[in-house]
Motif scaffolding. Sequence first.
Motif, PDB file in Angstrom:
ATOM      1  N   UNK A   1       0.850  -1.194   0.000  1.00 14.18           N
ATOM      2  CA  UNK A   1       0.000   0.000   0.000  1.00 14.18           C
ATOM      3  C   UNK A   1       0.887   1.246   0.000  1.00 14.18           C
ATOM      4  N   UNK A   2       0.734   2.087  -0.998  1.00  8.71           N
ATOM      5  CA  UNK A   2       1.608   3.259  -1.149  1.00  8.71           C
ATOM      6  C   UNK A   2       1.505   4.214   0.027  1.00  8.71           C
ATOM      7  N   UNK A   3       0.307   4.367   0.580  1.00  5.41           N
ATOM      8  CA  UNK A   3       0.114   5.307   1.684  1.00  5.41           C
ATOM      9  C   UNK A   3       0.817   4.822   2.944  1.00  5.41           C
ATOM     10  N   UNK A   4       0.676   3.552   3.253  1.00  2.56           N
ATOM     11  CA  UNK A   4       1.337   2.979   4.425  1.00  2.56           C
ATOM     12  C   UNK A   4       2.853   3.075   4.274  1.00  2.56           C
ATOM     13  N   UNK A   5       3.356   2.711   3.103  1.00  7.46           N
ATOM     14  CA  UNK A   5       4.792   2.754   2.848  1.00  7.46           C
ATOM     15  C   UNK A   5       5.330   4.182   2.984  1.00  7.46           C
ATOM     16  N   UNK A   6       4.609   5.131   2.419  1.00  8.94           N
ATOM     17  CA  UNK A   6       5.044   6.532   2.474  1.00  8.94           C
ATOM     18  C   UNK A   6       5.048   7.059   3.904  1.00  8.94           C
TER      19      UNK A   6
ATOM     20  N   UNK B   1       6.370   5.787  -4.088  1.00  6.87           N
ATOM     21  CA  UNK B   1       5.863   7.020  -4.681  1.00  6.87           C
ATOM     22  C   UNK B   1       6.991   8.046  -4.712  1.00  6.87           C
ATOM     23  N   UNK B   2       6.844   9.138  -5.461  1.00 10.17           N
ATOM     24  CA  UNK B   2       7.896  10.159  -5.472  1.00 10.17           C
ATOM     25  C   UNK B   2       8.271  10.645  -4.080  1.00 10.17           C
ATOM     26  N   UNK B   3       7.272  10.883  -3.225  1.00 11.19           N
ATOM     27  CA  UNK B   3       7.588  11.353  -1.871  1.00 11.19           C
ATOM     28  C   UNK B   3       8.263  10.265  -1.056  1.00 11.19           C
ATOM     29  N   UNK B   4       7.819   9.024  -1.212  1.00  8.36           N
ATOM     30  CA  UNK B   4       8.456   7.921  -0.491  1.00  8.36           C
ATOM     31  C   UNK B   4       9.916   7.765  -0.915  1.00  8.36           C
ATOM     32  N   UNK B   5      10.182   7.915  -2.210  1.00 12.27           N
ATOM     33  CA  UNK B   5      11.567   7.827  -2.696  1.00 12.27           C
ATOM     34  C   UNK B   5      12.420   8.952  -2.105  1.00 12.27           C
TER      35      UNK B   5
END
Length: 388
Positions: A163-168, A204-208
């Motif tokens: 899940x992108x939100x959890x990861x971020x 995601x870009x922010x996560x990266x």
Amino acid sequence: MVAVPIISRTKKMSKSRTLSINRQQLILHYLMLCQQYEYSVRQEGCYEFQEVIIKSSNNKTFSLFSGFRLIWTTGEGSKKSKLPSGSGLIANTKDTWKVNADHTCTKAIVEKLVEDLSSHTLETLRTTTAELRLLTKLNAKNRRVISDCGAISLLVNLLNSTDAQVQENAVTALVNLSIDNNCKIIIAQANAIEALIHVLQTGSPEAKENSAATLGSLSVCEDNQVKIGRSGAIGPLVDLLRDGTPRGKKDAATALFNLSLLSENKAKIVEAGSIKHLVKLMDPAAGMVEKAVVVLANVASIDEGRIEIVREGGIPLLVDAVELGSARAKEYAAAALLWLCAISSRFCIMAIREGAVPPLVALSQSGTTRAKEKARALLGCFSRNKLV
């Protein structure tokens, strides 16, 4: 949803009731009250004593905040309420009331959040990681409590979430935690480096961005420079340097600079194709001259780095940085040029043709101590080669 018992007492009534509120609202309300903010209450009404209760996982009850709240009345007879003896949570500052954080309460909230990090419900994980992300951002005390409650290893596990939100949220909480030196050690010991690389490649870009920033923070420690360099992180960092958002590129460059302080990482940084991208980022329009030149100066100390810098057209941009860059950029640009010119008269000629002498003379007189040394050494190099 969380059931929060509220005990409301006024001059006219005293009874308990249970109010169900969104947990995110409770956390935000707590933060506003308990993180050293000041607030003023200017409403019509009467004195009101209010206490918010939360329960920790072991069913111990703690007061979130308590005390008389000052409610202003209009016209004649306006009064200020008195604090209950022993409250200690609310301090009167004339018309403004300051609420001080309560460590026991903070710990109780964090314990519940850490417990929820093991939830199998996606919405719970999204909410919990968002709350921890916010708490880690606010102050050092929160970061220590969150670390002490065992959140770091669970957050590291969630870096592999689909899940992108959890990861971020998880990686952002970790970058905030990594500000603390003790947390840096715990994050590295939790095998976070491999998981952070995974985020660099899939997030995601922010996560990266925040993954690169976390690696940059961890790489302040020499032991971590070794681990990160040997883990395969340099390639994905260079990819972010090439394709990332402006912030992602800056975070990648910072991490690469820290890693380039270790000799064994320099060749890896060059081999990953970083020089081409670093030279492009030397363009003032990119807004990253200083970030790029400090890495170039470090890798210019090895043959492979020097060859690539010249091949990618780095000398003219280094001369521009000596003339127009920040104090730090001038210093590192002079250092990079010195590495190049000290081993090749051909590179000396190229630098002189780009107009290096006047800015180097100026730098030798007005730069930082290290910049003056590098500039004078470069001018000496030109002189020895009978080029000036």
